[in-house]
Design a protein around this motif. Sequence first.
Motif, PDB file in Angstrom:
ATOM      1  N   UNK A  75      34.509  13.476  73.934  1.00 24.43           N
ATOM      2  CA  UNK A  75      33.479  14.366  73.656  1.00 24.43           C
ATOM      3  C   UNK A  75      33.934  15.936  73.715  1.00 24.43           C
ATOM      4  N   UNK A  76      34.419  16.228  74.845  1.00 29.93           N
ATOM      5  CA  UNK A  76      34.552  17.307  75.079  1.00 29.93           C
ATOM      6  C   UNK A  76      35.870  17.990  74.189  1.00 29.93           C
ATOM      7  N   UNK A  77      37.067  16.921  74.085  1.00 34.15           N
ATOM      8  CA  UNK A  77      37.926  17.178  73.271  1.00 34.15           C
ATOM      9  C   UNK A  77      37.672  17.620  71.794  1.00 34.15           C
ATOM     10  N   UNK A  78      36.882  16.735  71.327  1.00 30.66           N
ATOM     11  CA  UNK A  78      36.599  17.023  69.956  1.00 30.66           C
ATOM     12  C   UNK A  78      35.890  18.206  69.499  1.00 30.66           C
ATOM     13  N   UNK A 101      29.011  10.869  66.311  1.00 31.09           N
ATOM     14  CA  UNK A 101      29.823   9.527  66.549  1.00 31.09           C
ATOM     15  C   UNK A 101      30.332   8.858  65.321  1.00 31.09           C
ATOM     16  N   UNK A 102      29.482   9.050  64.261  1.00 35.04           N
ATOM     17  CA  UNK A 102      29.795   8.144  62.841  1.00 35.04           C
ATOM     18  C   UNK A 102      30.862   8.833  62.144  1.00 35.04           C
ATOM     19  N   UNK A 103      30.816  10.180  62.101  1.00 33.28           N
ATOM     20  CA  UNK A 103      31.678  11.085  61.632  1.00 33.28           C
ATOM     21  C   UNK A 103      32.926  11.651  62.188  1.00 33.28           C
ATOM     22  N   UNK A 104      32.712  12.447  63.266  1.00 38.10           N
ATOM     23  CA  UNK A 104      33.731  13.138  63.955  1.00 38.10           C
ATOM     24  C   UNK A 104      34.656  12.153  64.806  1.00 38.10           C
ATOM     25  N   UNK A 105      33.610  11.333  65.670  1.00 33.62           N
ATOM     26  CA  UNK A 105      34.379  10.313  66.675  1.00 33.62           C
ATOM     27  C   UNK A 105      35.429   9.348  65.677  1.00 33.62           C
ATOM     28  N   UNK A 106      34.809   8.886  64.926  1.00 31.59           N
ATOM     29  CA  UNK A 106      35.444   7.810  63.888  1.00 31.59           C
ATOM     30  C   UNK A 106      36.692   8.373  63.114  1.00 31.59           C
ATOM     31  N   UNK A 107      36.433   9.472  62.622  1.00 31.27           N
ATOM     32  CA  UNK A 107      37.601  10.164  61.979  1.00 31.27           C
ATOM     33  C   UNK A 107      38.712  10.733  62.922  1.00 31.27           C
ATOM     34  N   UNK A 108      38.524  10.850  64.215  1.00 33.37           N
ATOM     35  CA  UNK A 108      39.533  11.049  65.083  1.00 33.37           C
ATOM     36  C   UNK A 108      40.093   9.831  65.616  1.00 33.37           C
ATOM     37  N   UNK A 109      39.488   8.914  65.597  1.00 34.58           N
ATOM     38  CA  UNK A 109      40.001   7.787  66.162  1.00 34.58           C
ATOM     39  C   UNK A 109      40.790   6.788  64.992  1.00 34.58           C
ATOM     40  N   UNK A 110      39.975   6.561  63.782  1.00 33.26           N
ATOM     41  CA  UNK A 110      40.454   5.765  62.886  1.00 33.26           C
ATOM     42  C   UNK A 110      40.753   6.039  61.723  1.00 33.26           C
ATOM     43  N   UNK A 134      36.956  -3.004  61.875  1.00 32.97           N
ATOM     44  CA  UNK A 134      37.261  -2.274  62.897  1.00 32.97           C
ATOM     45  C   UNK A 134      38.943  -2.416  63.037  1.00 32.97           C
ATOM     46  N   UNK A 135      39.534  -1.227  63.413  1.00 34.14           N
ATOM     47  CA  UNK A 135      41.131  -1.061  63.355  1.00 34.14           C
ATOM     48  C   UNK A 135      41.437  -1.995  64.713  1.00 34.14           C
ATOM     49  N   UNK A 136      40.503  -1.907  65.668  1.00 31.47           N
ATOM     50  CA  UNK A 136      41.414  -2.625  66.799  1.00 31.47           C
ATOM     51  C   UNK A 136      41.380  -4.133  66.580  1.00 31.47           C
ATOM     52  N   UNK A 137      40.627  -4.718  65.741  1.00 28.45           N
ATOM     53  CA  UNK A 137      40.582  -6.095  65.858  1.00 28.45           C
ATOM     54  C   UNK A 137      41.510  -6.463  64.465  1.00 28.45           C
ATOM     55  N   UNK A 138      42.101  -5.500  63.991  1.00 30.62           N
ATOM     56  CA  UNK A 138      43.117  -6.027  62.942  1.00 30.62           C
ATOM     57  C   UNK A 138      43.818  -6.988  62.972  1.00 30.62           C
ATOM     58  N   UNK A 139      44.625  -7.319  64.254  1.00 32.49           N
ATOM     59  CA  UNK A 139      45.642  -8.263  64.338  1.00 32.49           C
ATOM     60  C   UNK A 139      45.130  -9.240  64.885  1.00 32.49           C
ATOM     61  N   UNK A 140      43.769  -9.503  65.259  1.00 36.31           N
ATOM     62  CA  UNK A 140      43.418 -10.365  66.639  1.00 36.31           C
ATOM     63  C   UNK A 140      42.609 -11.619  65.570  1.00 36.31           C
ATOM     64  N   UNK A 141      43.046 -12.676  65.780  1.00 37.87           N
ATOM     65  CA  UNK A 141      42.443 -13.741  65.451  1.00 37.87           C
ATOM     66  C   UNK A 141      41.780 -14.701  66.463  1.00 37.87           C
TER      67      UNK A 141
END
Lengths: 214, 154
Positions: A75-78, A101-110, A134-141
């Motif tokens: 939050x502070x960093x962004x 959250x939907x715009x800035x945070x998501x753009x920063x993370x993903x 979700x990017x974190x789930x991309x390789x998870x089955x």
Amino acid sequence: MSGAPNQAPGLRYPSNKKTIYDRNLNRSKNAELSRAAFAYLFVEMISYAQKRAKNMVDLEKRLNDQGYPLGVRLLDLLLTRSANPLGAIRPTRILPLVQFIAQQLWRHLFGRAADSLERSDAVPGQFMLYDNEPLVNQYISLPRDMSGLNCAAFVAGIIEGVCDGAGFATEGVHAISVADQEGEEKAGLWPGKTVFLIKFKPEVLEREEILGRG
Amino acid sequence: MVVFALFIISKAGGLIYNREFHTGMSKLTSNDYLMLAGSFHGMHAITKQLCPAFPTPPTAANAAGLAPSPFSSRPSGIEVLESSHFRIQCFQTLTGTKFLLFTEPQQPNIDTMMRKIYELYADFVMKNPFYTVEMPIRCEKFDRGLDGFVKVRS
């Protein structure tokens, strides 16, 4: 590990006495990270949580706890890195917060914005943030016996950290896969579609109403 | 481009993945698959010792070859087994995992296919937190990735 045998334990400082806190915050503004590096780290994080968790709810809670401190700092960093670093303040109303959250945070993370943001009609003070893949789930089955788990609980923890840091206490942020909860047809083209349910506390809703009136 | 089947054999010689992409082939029992994999593993190990020629030092051209071995001046085991009906290509990774691809005899571009399958393996099997190494592969995304890749080509 090699090194002087009589080296003192604890944090080691480089010879020019500069620590990470002395680095310019904007230095890593556009830095990129290898997706594979994150994927392997995430595998270890999940295994670490799994060893200590008693059941799936506990596992999701541990992943959530792992993401929480990240949210507080992001939050502070962004805000510091935004277009007007000295004038930017944290969001004070709910709608700007969830849009942040939907715009800035998501753009920063993903690297892209979240796919959609909705307010719930049924439950007051609940917002739904959709992410098709979700990017974190991309390789998870997920194995069959763990189909209720969603490892995006880590991202839910980050969201919770951001909300708490901005002064909007939540009752919990949960990551639910749409295919599990509402059936395969709702998920449609995106089998990994995940909804992040953000539920704010009643005090926050009261305050929002007062601010809205005044 | 017709791919008949894919086998993945672990370091210890056990079959951890087998998948048929072509219908109309004669059915084998699961025990047969395990025996096939074990026999190939043994044969591969034996042929590694059988090389009669003196190993040539690696040149730049060899280094870019498909089947890297940990010691490039030593011979590798069987790489290709061809018959009139099919062709088996074996790709051994640096860690000893073997990928066996069964295709039709005149299949072009097997190297690129192997690379792509290895890439899918590295992505959806190795980066899966719920997969234990050397155990049978039960990763849905790996199966879907293979489907997408093989069915599009054939």
